[in-house]
Scaffold this motif. Structure first.
Motif, short mmCIF file in Angstrom:
data_model
loop_
_atom_site.label_atom_id
_atom_site.label_comp_id
_atom_site.label_asym_id
_atom_site.label_seq_id
_atom_site.Cartn_x
_atom_site.Cartn_y
_atom_site.Cartn_z
N THR A 37 -33.54 -32.47 19.46
CA THR A 37 -33.37 -31.02 19.24
C THR A 37 -34.63 -30.28 19.66
O THR A 37 -34.57 -29.26 20.36
N THR B 112 -31.32 -25.61 15.43
CA THR B 112 -32.09 -25.12 16.58
C THR B 112 -33.01 -23.97 16.19
O THR B 112 -34.11 -23.86 16.72
N VAL C 97 -35.05 -27.45 22.71
CA VAL C 97 -35.55 -26.09 22.49
C VAL C 97 -36.78 -25.83 23.36
O VAL C 97 -36.92 -24.78 23.99
#
Lengths: 241, 374
Positions: free
Chosen positions: B89, B57, B93
């Motif tokens: 991912t 991340t 984010v």
């Protein structure tokens, strides 16, 4: 008969609004739960009921005494009519368990020392503590025992009302179930009215007669657990699914 | 698995290729590498993640910030990737970032100098009012006490007397003895130059009885008992013992505050008396060794030149100092918040503030008494 009535309670800390018009009634002899997501102000409401905190607006009536502008004398007499169990017991760390339990008796009554000892022994047995624990200090006993000792102290003056702040939190499941059973037993034996804040679902289903769910600064639901799913609150939907 | 960064410049197109595992351990080096590239002629940037195996991340935040940075420089930037995991991912984010960005924007009014200073002044004023409220309640409870002798909590007072006076005798005696020795030693050297040896008695007598003994005692007690009051009451507040007392109808003021204040007010003059004795004793020893003044001579001269009022002035300061130390220590304990750090902070403050208060009080005494000609 309603023993506690909460009317239109508003609470505000600086700019943070906690309660926006709460109304609820607690009847004599019932075990009443204050539920809700964390930070919703359950404990704040409980603290307002036991005169530890002031509400901004509204009124609470306990045992026919109104808490807004309560006189010192009335407040003092109310304090003898209730027992409070704090989350971690809040036993006085400089006193042993039996001294903790004896303290209200020593301060408020003119009972003889022998009589007080008898009462203390009885309360220790009542909450299921071993008599060997009586001489120990709070730092020497486990969390579960502290809660039981705190309960014994809360019951020392034979109150009509018992306030419990998360009584089963931090206990292992077996002790927690024992504690629930103890509360039920005490209610039946002593005719107590119990108000508790709880997060423990098992304990909620096992002990509570009626609940109030506080969510988004208001009462989202008040009533028995059977109909709780009729509420449209998000908290209820996730908590009781 | 090692990760790698390669880039490839073709006309106005720049392709940056990441391979291997892109994690928080590698992004700083990559960032430095990327800053060395000159972008002036580039208008199209592709972040090529095809050969990337794993993205954590932190690295995802890095990539998205990189994309934003290039976009603000008006370069067209695209992330090229087919790997589902890496894409999810990145998506996660991105979503969190938009949420936090919109949250922080609403808080932008902070940091205005005027507003923050007004808030600070307001807080200071509020703190002052709280302290006054505390004082008011101390006096109210005190006057309740005086109504009937039965209201006085002798047991608590006796306990506090033992804790904060009897147990402090050793350290107070030792400190004032040393102060007596030091003051005598320093002044002996000066007095010898003038041959005014005998005047050490006047000097020690007045300075120790009038100023040094009360001050040293007060400072030792502030550091010892004042801090103990704060820490003890603060800890009781954190463990909800104070709340428990209140719900049981035991006023913390009658049970904790007043006994401590009264005990210290009784103890302080006694401790100052002990400090007087020990300070003079220390001075006497040094005078004997250093200046050759015998003990008999010292005491004779002492009786002659040191007026008894100096002793009483020192003693009378005791209860005042004690009241300040105890009330500041207890007040600081009562305003401890629900975290352990707050105990440390308030204990420090209680010691500093009570020593300060004692010195201010001493100065007031000094001015008042000098003007009165005492």
């Amino acid at each position: 008969m309603s023993i506690i009535s909460v009317r239109d309670i508003h609470t505000q800390f600086d700019e943070k609004i906690v309660h926006k018009g709460l109304n609820l009634d607690i009847n004599e002899g019932e075990i009443y739960g204050l539920l809700g997501p964390s930070g919703c102000g359950k404990t704040t409401l409980l603290r307002e009921m036991v005169l530890l905190q002031e509400f901004t607006h509204g009124n609470i009536t306990i045992l026919d005494k109104s808490l807004s502008n309560i006189s010192q004398v009335n407040a003092q007499s109310l304090r003898r009519d209730w027992g409070v169990l704090f989350q971690a017991g809040a036993l006085f760390s400089s006193l042993s368990i039996e001294e903790n339990i004896a303290l209200p008796l020593v301060e408020y009554t003119d009972l003889s020392l022998a009589m007080i000892n008898e009462i203390v022994k009885f309360k220790i047995n009542l909450v299921g503590l071993k008599s060997t624990a009586a001489k120990l200090y709070p730092s020497q006993i486990s969390g579960g025992m502290k809660k039981k000792a705190g309960l014994a102290r809360a019951l020392a003056m034979d109150p009509k009302l018992l306030f419990l702040d998360e009584p089963t939190s931090g206990l292992d499941p077996i002790s927690a179930r024992e504690f629930d059973a103890l509360i039920l037993k005490l209610r039946d034996m002593l005719g107590l009215t119990v108000v508790m804040v709880s997060h423990d679902l098992r304990s909620i289903y096992d002990t509570l007669d009626r609940v109030a769910i506080i969510d988004e600064m208001k009462i989202a639901y008040e009533g028995t657990l059977g109909d709780v799913t009729t509420s449209s609150s998000d908290f209820v939907k996730t908590f009781f699914k | 698995m090692a990760s790698n960064l390669t880039y490839n410049l073709q006309g106005d197109k720049l392709s940056i290729k990441f391979s291997g595992e892109l994690t928080l351990y590698t992004i700083t080096t990559f960032h430095k590498q990327l800053q060395t590239i000159s972008f002036n002629e580039v208008s199209l940037i592709a972040l090529d993640l095809h050969e990337l195996v794993y993205l954590d991340t932190a690295a995802a935040i890095f990539l998205i910030k990189l994309e934003e940075e290039y976009n603000t420089k008006s370069k067209k930037t695209r992330i090229l990737c087919f790997n589902e995991k890496i894409l999810s991912t990145l998506k996660l984010v991105k979503m969190q970032r938009t949420i936090t960005n919109s949250e922080t924007k609403t808080n932008d009014t902070k940091g205005l100098f005027l507003k923050s200073s007004i808030i600070r002044i307001n807080k200071f004023f509020y703190g002052f009012l709280l302290f006054m409220e505390f004082f008011g309640r101390v006096f109210m409870t005190q006057s309740d006490h005086l109504e009937s002798l039965n209201n006085i909590r002798y047991k608590e007072i006796a306990f506090e007397l033992n804790e904060s006076a009897i147990k402090a005798i050793g350290i107070v005696a030792l400190t004032s003895f040393l102060i007596g020795v030091v003051v005598a030693y320093q002044s002996a050297y000066q007095l010898k130059l003038y041959g005014a040896n005998i005047f050490i008695v006047d000097m020690l007598g007045i300075s120790i009885l009038r100023e040094l003994a009360p001050l040293i005692t007060a400072i030792v007690i502030a550091g010892r008992s004042g801090s103990a009051f704060t820490a003890q009451i603060g800890a009781m507040k954190i463990t909800e013992e104070l709340d428990a007392m209140k719900t049981m109808g035991f006023d913390p003021f009658t049970f904790l505050v007043i006994p401590k204040i009264i005990a210290l007010m009784i103890a302080m003059p006694i401790l100052i008396f002990i400090a007087d004795i020990m300070g003079i004793f220390g001075g006497m020893i040094v005078s004997h060794i250093d200046l050759g003044i015998s003990y008999e001579l010292f005491l004779d001269r002492f009786r002659e030149v040191v007026d008894v009022r100096h002793f009483f002035i020192g003693i009378i300061k005791g209860p005042f100092f004690a009241f300040l130390i105890a009330s500041i220590g207890i007040y600081r304990g009562l305003i401890v918040k629900n975290d352990t750090q707050s105990i440390g902070l308030n204990t420090t403050k209680s010691v500093v503030e009570s020593i300060f208060a004692v010195i201010v009080c001493d100065a007031l005494f000094s001015i008042a008494l000098t003007n009165l000609g005492i």
